[in-house]
Design a protein around this motif. Structure first.
Motif, mmCIF file in Angstrom:
data_model
loop_
_atom_site.group_PDB
_atom_site.id
_atom_site.type_symbol
_atom_site.label_atom_id
_atom_site.label_comp_id
_atom_site.label_asym_id
_atom_site.label_seq_id
_atom_site.Cartn_x
_atom_site.Cartn_y
_atom_site.Cartn_z
ATOM 1 N N HIS A 194 57.748 16.777 58.306
ATOM 2 C CA HIS A 194 57.902 15.376 57.879
ATOM 3 C C HIS A 194 58.233 14.485 59.073
ATOM 4 C CE1 HIS A 194 59.233 17.716 54.159
ATOM 5 N NE2 HIS A 194 57.993 17.309 53.955
ATOM 6 N N GLY A 219 55.966 10.054 50.542
ATOM 7 C CA GLY A 219 55.219 11.320 50.544
ATOM 8 C C GLY A 219 54.003 11.240 49.642
ATOM 9 N N PRO A 264 60.134 11.888 47.619
ATOM 10 C CA PRO A 264 59.893 13.079 48.416
ATOM 11 C C PRO A 264 61.220 13.796 48.694
ATOM 12 C CG PRO A 264 59.950 11.167 49.853
ATOM 13 C CD PRO A 264 60.102 10.661 48.452
ATOM 14 N N GLU A 300 51.524 15.988 50.614
ATOM 15 C CA GLU A 300 52.349 14.815 50.943
ATOM 16 C C GLU A 300 51.496 13.559 51.036
ATOM 17 O OE1 GLU A 300 55.655 14.315 51.497
ATOM 18 O OE2 GLU A 300 56.417 16.368 51.488
#
Ligand code: NAG
Ligand code: NAG
Length: 247
Positions: A179, A49, A109, A148
């Motif tokens: 994601h 991330g 992340p 991110e």
């Protein structure tokens, strides 16, 4: 047995114990080092991330993890979120079937382990940010996720809009992103809505408190189209909170 023999034998036992302790300590250190290297590689392969995929980055997220461990903060607990303020959700969030998914153990992340998703739901989920940006060009910007480090696309509130929530600027006006590795999202939504989502088992608070507003939350991956409908309602409510415009 004479006293001197006894003393000799006791001395021998003590010496051996000490030797063993040295060996045990060495084995423990080696096992820990091995575990850490494996964990670092697996963290890096999962996609890091916004954190650089380096040893320094890994040490940073480990420090965050230690801090959270000491704070004993259960991120699935919605009670720290405020009940005051506006509500933008237009549906009642139903409890997530199967409850919370398994989450990875790294603070950053913040991710869950992937679950199966239908192809049509996947397509809709990954088209959602662009669709909303195209439908509402007057209030939304579209681009790579700043929070991110460019992993996946995000929508943003236009900072120059007079109705834009001042809190949005604390996170560079980013509203939501998906994601690519496991289909979960991060969303900045009103505290009241965040509380409802977490209470329904559809999300958790952010893993590093203080780095983002308290109602910047992780929302779990949908698994089929009816769950994408829930995600869409959540993201629309987040647009309301950030831009001040109900859509
Ligand atoms: C979570 O992990 C446990 C233990 O490994 C496993 O039994 C369970 O099926 C997992 N749940 C999901 C939703 O993948
Ligand atoms: C969507 O997935 C959830 C979780 O697996 C399931 O409970 C629900 O029945 C599914 N809905 C549809 C319409 O397939």
């Amino acid at each position: 047995m004479s006293l001197s023999t006894l003393q000799e034998q006791t001395g021998e036992v003590a010496r051996r114990l000490l030797e063993n302790r040295g060996a045990v300590a060495l084995t423990t250190v080696a096992a820990f080092a091995l575990w850490t290297i494996k964990d670092f590689l697996s963290w890096r392969s999962f996609g890091t991330g916004g954190t650089p995929p380096t040893v320094q980055g890994y040490i940073k997220i480990r420090k965050f993890g230690l801090r959270r461990l000491l704070a004993r903060d259960d991120l699935r607990d919605p009670s720290p979120l405020s009940n005051e303020g506006p509500k933008y959700l237009e549906i009642t969030i139903p409890p997530r079937k199967g409850g919370h998914p398994n989450l990875t153990h790294w603070t950053l992340p913040q991710r869950q382990y992937p679950e199966a998703i239908s192809p049509r739901a996947h397509e809709r989920l990954f088209g959602l940010m662009q669709k909303l940006a195209v439908e509402h060009p007057d209030i939304l910007d579209y681009g790579l996720s700043k929070t991110e480090g460019g992993t996946g696309h995000a929508i943003y509130a236009k900072p120059e809009l007079p109705t834009t929530n001042p809190i949005a600027k604390k996170i560079r006006c980013e509203i939501a992103h998906v994601h690519p590795s496991e289909n979960s999202l991060h969303v900045h939504i009103s505290p009241r809505d965040a509380k409802e989502i977490i209470a329904a088992g559809w999300g958790v608070r952010f893993s590093v408190q203080g780095l983002a507003p308290p109602s910047w939350i992780m929302v779990y991956a949908p698994r089929n189209e009816s769950e994408v409908d829930i995600i869409e309602s959540i993201v629309k409510a987040a647009v309301g909170w950030n831009t001040g415009v109900k859509i």
